[in-house]
Design a protein around this motif. Structure first.
Motif, PDB file in Angstrom:
ATOM      1  N   ALA A   1      -2.168  -6.028  -4.387  1.00  8.10           N
ATOM      2  CA  ALA A   1      -2.716  -5.785  -2.773  1.00  8.10           C
ATOM      3  C   ALA A   1      -4.096  -6.308  -2.932  1.00  8.10           C
ATOM      4  O   ALA A   1      -4.346  -7.061  -1.767  1.00  8.10           O
ATOM      5  CB  ALA A   1      -2.694  -4.344  -2.766  1.00  8.10           C
ATOM      6  N   ALA A   2      -4.969  -6.363  -3.813  1.00  2.20           N
ATOM      7  CA  ALA A   2      -6.146  -6.967  -3.854  1.00  2.20           C
ATOM      8  C   ALA A   2      -6.081  -8.346  -3.849  1.00  2.20           C
ATOM      9  O   ALA A   2      -6.792  -8.996  -3.331  1.00  2.20           O
ATOM     10  CB  ALA A   2      -6.904  -6.415  -5.085  1.00  2.20           C
TER      11      ALA A   2
ATOM     12  N   ASN B   1       3.422  -0.087 -11.962  1.00  2.00           N
ATOM     13  CA  ASN B   1       2.479   0.652 -10.872  1.00  2.00           C
ATOM     14  C   ASN B   1       1.098   0.404 -10.913  1.00  2.00           C
ATOM     15  O   ASN B   1       0.574   0.439  -9.998  1.00  2.00           O
ATOM     16  CB  ASN B   1       2.702   2.178 -11.482  1.00  2.00           C
ATOM     17  CG  ASN B   1       3.654   2.832 -10.529  1.00  2.00           C
ATOM     18  OD1 ASN B   1       4.014   2.449  -9.661  1.00  2.00           O
ATOM     19  ND2 ASN B   1       4.370   3.891 -11.326  1.00  2.00           N
TER      20      ASN B   1
ATOM     21  N   LEU C   1       0.662  -1.308  -0.097  1.00  2.00           N
ATOM     22  CA  LEU C   1       0.130   0.001  -0.099  1.00  2.00           C
ATOM     23  C   LEU C   1       0.943   1.325   0.147  1.00  2.00           C
ATOM     24  O   LEU C   1       0.538   2.262  -0.477  1.00  2.00           O
ATOM     25  CB  LEU C   1      -0.898   0.033   1.258  1.00  2.00           C
ATOM     26  CG  LEU C   1      -2.013  -1.034   1.197  1.00  2.00           C
ATOM     27  CD1 LEU C   1      -2.955  -0.953   2.492  1.00  2.00           C
ATOM     28  CD2 LEU C   1      -2.979  -0.882  -0.041  1.00  2.00           C
TER      29      LEU C   1
ATOM     30  N   PRO D   1      -1.311  -2.112  -6.999  1.00  2.00           N
ATOM     31  CA  PRO D   1      -2.821  -2.428  -6.527  1.00  2.00           C
ATOM     32  C   PRO D   1      -3.396  -3.441  -6.591  1.00  2.00           C
ATOM     33  O   PRO D   1      -4.175  -4.074  -5.905  1.00  2.00           O
ATOM     34  CB  PRO D   1      -3.636  -1.175  -7.081  1.00  2.00           C
ATOM     35  CG  PRO D   1      -2.541  -0.303  -7.596  1.00  2.00           C
ATOM     36  CD  PRO D   1      -1.237  -1.358  -7.952  1.00  2.00           C
TER      37      PRO D   1
END
Lengths: 221, 679
Positions: free
Chosen positions: B448-449, B441, B430, B445
């Motif tokens: 992370a999900a 980039n 995060l 995320p």
């Protein structure tokens, strides 16, 4: 020194005898005769090793010659004879290819071996260097004898004759191998003959014959 | 009279440096193994005497490794003049190996103690032989971690694979177990070949096999990538990274439970260790693409493992898939660290690597704990299938309570240790600043999900695991007579549970140890621990976590609830069916089953599986519902390879005529050809 030239001549004579016996082995049909020939081969090896030892004054080679005499001239032929009698297989062993053709192929092999040995004998410094070609030829001929035969017994004789050729090659290039190795090989051969003898009995038990084409059944489909 | 000088000699050797002392303790393990052969059939001698000594040795190694890490000394190395001539054994103790030795010792102590109570007579291999294999396994893992040349490393690595193979097949009369063992051995050898290639590439053609020489070599980026890919394949096969994971769900259930615990808790970590050693220590030319590959593979393994764990009905297979998931998380951390390091973001690289290290440590605790708990359940009930267990919390209260700690830890709930590492890993996802690669980039995320999804699924899996085994009603009448674990087993479980709690509540110590490692590998460690109360990986104003406060909060809530219920409400304890809906004839068969619990996941992630279902017809007098769930990887990757190999072998078998003369002719022609070649 002694008459080195004479010794070299005698060695060549013996080597020629060795080659002759190899050809005889190729053409012999009876197993018993083959064993006798094998013993003769051993005797020639013994004589030639003694000659080299005498000519060069190498004591070690006398031991090696004695080993040859005991093992290859007396012990192994005796064991093989006994085996044959026990197996009741004194009689025939016919070659797969007809004899003249085999002899012709053998001739080609000898020429090949001589061609091969030429550069090696240039390098060697021993008095026996001219016999390297013959040693190689003996190896190849014995190998061919193994290929053309179909009885288990003759395979073993071919195998032993091949070892004779190797031994002769070793004496003629470097005056023999170190004693330890020679002893090791001698023991190996003795053990091999014993084990193969056991195999003969097993094969006969299984197939009622010593003919190797029965082994083709063992192939998995 | 000769005893005193020899003792003083030993003390002198030990006090000179930690490496010698650790080697001595590894030798103790080997000696214990061979001592077991003196009376191989005696359970009392081998299990009750030798295994506890082994456990104490584990503690000793952990202590020495801890002292070494705390002292902050530089690396110690040693050359043992044994092995082949001109190839002595090189050993080295540095913070990275110290950390993994600490892990080996701490978790190994618990497993050995449990194993002391676990092995009984009349089960497969004789106890003495098992003891030998077990301790050789432990010692070889220690040597793998300490090895400082490729030769010793491979010797120890193969010893580890072989000893664990024999442990897996200790009940070799069962055909499935033999098959599982063979698969394991096959994958281990494939992996070893890849590792050999990797070391060969890293030695850069100068035939120097020491790691010191490899560190000195500067490989071109292309060759470095070759070495890295081979290392990833080889160590990934050992660690159980998808798609090299196929042996793991077969071998772990086949092994006796302490062995499963060792393999999952400890052996997989040696692969992590070796991966870190190769990628951060031995190779210098790192590129960011490596990080992406490892990250993607790791996240996919994690998700794959969690989804498959959710649909398993065998408790040990479930845990094996959960191991794949956790290994995936660790690899995701390593991948992120590689990515950050190559983008020159050292602080974040240190954070991701710390998360991976701590998760490795945590996993060795809670996964060992759970595997051992399944061992106790297995002994008490002779059942591995979740469909035939249930309600064991009443007959096995100790195991149930301790397994609960492990379950909560692996589900990632605070204040236990699983939370710490998963939180750190999420932090490193995060707080990622801009990386100079646009696509990456966008990937972060997403990663992370995926991580969050995996962790949630893991929690789901653990609810299923614990709920079906320990809660509800016994599904078989026999289960009511299940006996609890014996005292040695309880001590082992308690040790591991205590580890889970300690790392969760006071993560500072583990962070400190991991900080030494990241300091060595990256030259950077995350924000130094300032207080006993909380940890803040990047900066206190961004995120911090305090295990003690969490623990205090939880204890307070429980205490208040207890007091309120006891004093203010009725205070009586009633035991009754919770929801009978007015239906009086309930049986234990009406509970939710393992299959039923996994059904939503099976439905949602249907594309992951290859399912074969046999539904009963409505008119069936004895309806049977059968479902078989398979790995797609098996059919997509391994079976084609096996088939083409079989085809090739069939083609080659044409030359196998069965005639001796033909075979002799082959060698004859080969001889002639070689002679011509020489000419």
């Amino acid at each position: 020194m002694h008459d080195a030239d004479l010794i070299a001549q005698l060695l060549r004579l013996l080597a020629a005898g060795l080659l002759l016996i190899s050809f005889a082995m190729l053409s012999r049909r009876r197993t018993q005769r083959l064993i006798t020939l094998y013993a003769w081969q051993g005797a020639i090896l013994f004589l030639s090793t003694c000659l080299v030892a005498y000519g060069e004054g190498l004591r070690e080679l006398y031991y090696s010659a004695a080993l040859t005499l005991i093992l290859k001239v007396i012990l192994l032929p005796w064991i093989l004879h006994r085996l044959i009698h026990r197996l009741g297989a004194q009689w025939d062993s016919e070659p797969l290819v007809n004899i003249p053709a085999t002899m012709l192929v053998g001739l080609v092999l000898v020429i090949f071996a001589f061609g091969l040995a030429q550069p090696i004998s240039m390098l060697a410094t021993t008095i026996t260097r001219h016999t390297i070609g013959i040693a190689l030829a003996v190896i190849l001929l014995s190998f061919m004898m193994m290929i053309t035969r179909r009885k288990a017994m003759t395979q073993v004789i071919g195998f032993l004759a091949m070892e004779n050729g190797l031994f002769f090659a070793a004496t003629s290039t470097t005056y023999g191998m170190p004693m330890v190795i020679e002893l090791g090989i001698a023991l190996d051969m003795l053990v091999a003959v014993f084990i193969l003898g056991i195999f003969f009995f097993q094969i006969r038990e299984q197939f009622d014959s010593l003919d190797l084409h029965h082994l083709e059944k063992l192939r998995e489909d | 009279m000769t005893v005193a000088p020899s003792i003083s000699a030993v003390v002198a050797v030990v006090s000179r440096n930690d490496l010698n002392a650790i080697l001595l303790l590894l030798g103790v393990w080997a000696a214990l193994g061979f001592a077991g052969l003196a009376r191989p059939r005696s359970v009392g001698y081998v299990a009750r005497l030798l295994f506890p000594i082994g456990a104490v040795t584990c503690l000793g190694i952990a202590l020495l490794a801890g002292i070494f890490l705390a002292s902050g000394q530089g690396a110690q190395s040693l050359i043992l003049p044994i092995g082949l001539p001109d190839l002595p054994f090189h050993l080295r103790l540095d913070p990275l190996s110290g950390f993994f030795l600490l892990l080996l010792g701490l978790a190994g102590a618990g497993i050995s103690t449990f194993a002391a109570g676990y092995f009984r007579s009349g089960e497969g291999t004789a106890p003495g032989l098992l003891g030998l294999q077990y301790h050789v396994f432990l010692a070889s893992m220690g040597v793998v971690i300490l090895a400082n040349d490729a030769y010793l490393f491979m010797v120890a690595w193969e010893t580890m694979a072989l000893s664990s193979y024999f442990l897996v097949t200790s009940q070799h009369r069962i055909p499935e177990i033999r098959r599982a063992g063979f698969l394991y051995l096959l994958m281990a050898h494939l992996g070893a070949v890849c590792i050999l290639f990797s070391f060969g590439t890293m030695s850069a053609g100068n035939w120097q096999l020491t790691f010191d020489a490899m560190r000195g070599n500067t490989l071109s980026p292309g060759w470095a990538t070759v070495a890295f890919v081979f290392a990833l394949l080889g160590f990934g096969a050992k660690a159980g990274l998808v798609p090299m994971h196929v042996w793991l769900p077969e071998a772990h259930p086949a092994a006796p439970s302490p062995v499963s615990a060792m393999m999952s808790g400890l052996m997989l970590k040696t692969a992590i260790y070796a991966m870190l050693r190769v990628s951060f220590d031995l190779l210098h030319a790192r590129s960011w693409q490596w990080g992406v590959v490892v990250l993607v593979l790791g996240l996919f393994s994690a998700l794959f493992g969690a989804v498959f764990a959710a649909v398993q009905t065998d408790m040990k297979r479930l845990l094996a898939y959960s191991s794949i998931e956790n290994i995936g998380l660790i690899f995701a951390g390593i991948g992120l660290a590689l990515l950050f390091e190559a983008s020159n973001l050292r602080l974040f690289a240190a954070l991701a690597l710390t998360a991976a290290l701590i998760h490795a440590l945590n996993h060795s605790f809670f996964k060992s704990l759970l595997f051992l708990a399944t061992g106790s359940v297995l002994h008490a009930t002779k059942q591995r299938s979740l469909g035939k267990l249930g309600g064991l919390i009443r007959s096995m209260p100790w195991v149930a309570a301790l397994a609960l700690v492990g379950t909560l830890a692996i589900a990632g709930l605070p204040p236990l240790n699983g939370f710490v590492s998963e939180w750190l890993l999420l932090q490193s996802f995060l707080f990622t600043p801009q990386i100079p690669h646009a696509f990456i980039n966008m990937l972060i995320p997403l990663g992370a999900a995926a991580l969050a999804l995996t962790v949630a699924l893991a929690a789901y899996v653990m609810v299923k695991f614990y709920g079906v085994i320990f809660l509800g009603q016994p599904r078989e009448p026999l289960l009511t007579h299940a006996h609890d674990a014996n005292w040695l087993e309880r001590i082992g479980l308690m040790w591991l549970a205590a580890g889970c709690v300690t790392i969760g509540v006071l993560p500072q110590f583990a962070l400190r140890a991991a900080g030494d490692v990241t300091g060595m590998l990256l030259g950077q460690s995350i924000a130094p621990v300032t207080s006993l109360w909380s940890i803040a990986p990047i900066a206190p104003q961004q995120a911090s976590y305090s295990g003690l406060i969490f623990l205090a909060g939880i204890v307070a809530v429980i205490a208040v609830t207890f007091v309120v219920v006891r004093l203010l409400a009725h205070g009586r304890v009633r035991r009754t069916a919770a929801w009978d809906c007015g239906y009086p004839w309930q049986t234990s068969r009406m509970q939710d089953t393992a299959e039923g619990f996994g059904q939503p996941i099976r439905h949602m992630f249907g594309t992951f599986f290859r399912m074969e279902r046999a539904l009963p017809s409505p008119t069936d007098a004895e309806p049977r519902y059968r479902i078989q769930i398979e790995d797609r990887v098996w059919r997509a990757l391994y079976l084609p390879v096996a088939r083409s190999l079989q085809w090739l072998a069939d083609e080659v078998s044409v030359v196998q005529s069965g005639r001796l003369a033909v075979y002799l002719l082959f060698s004859f022609l080969t001889l002639l050809a070689l002679l011509v070649f020489v000419l």
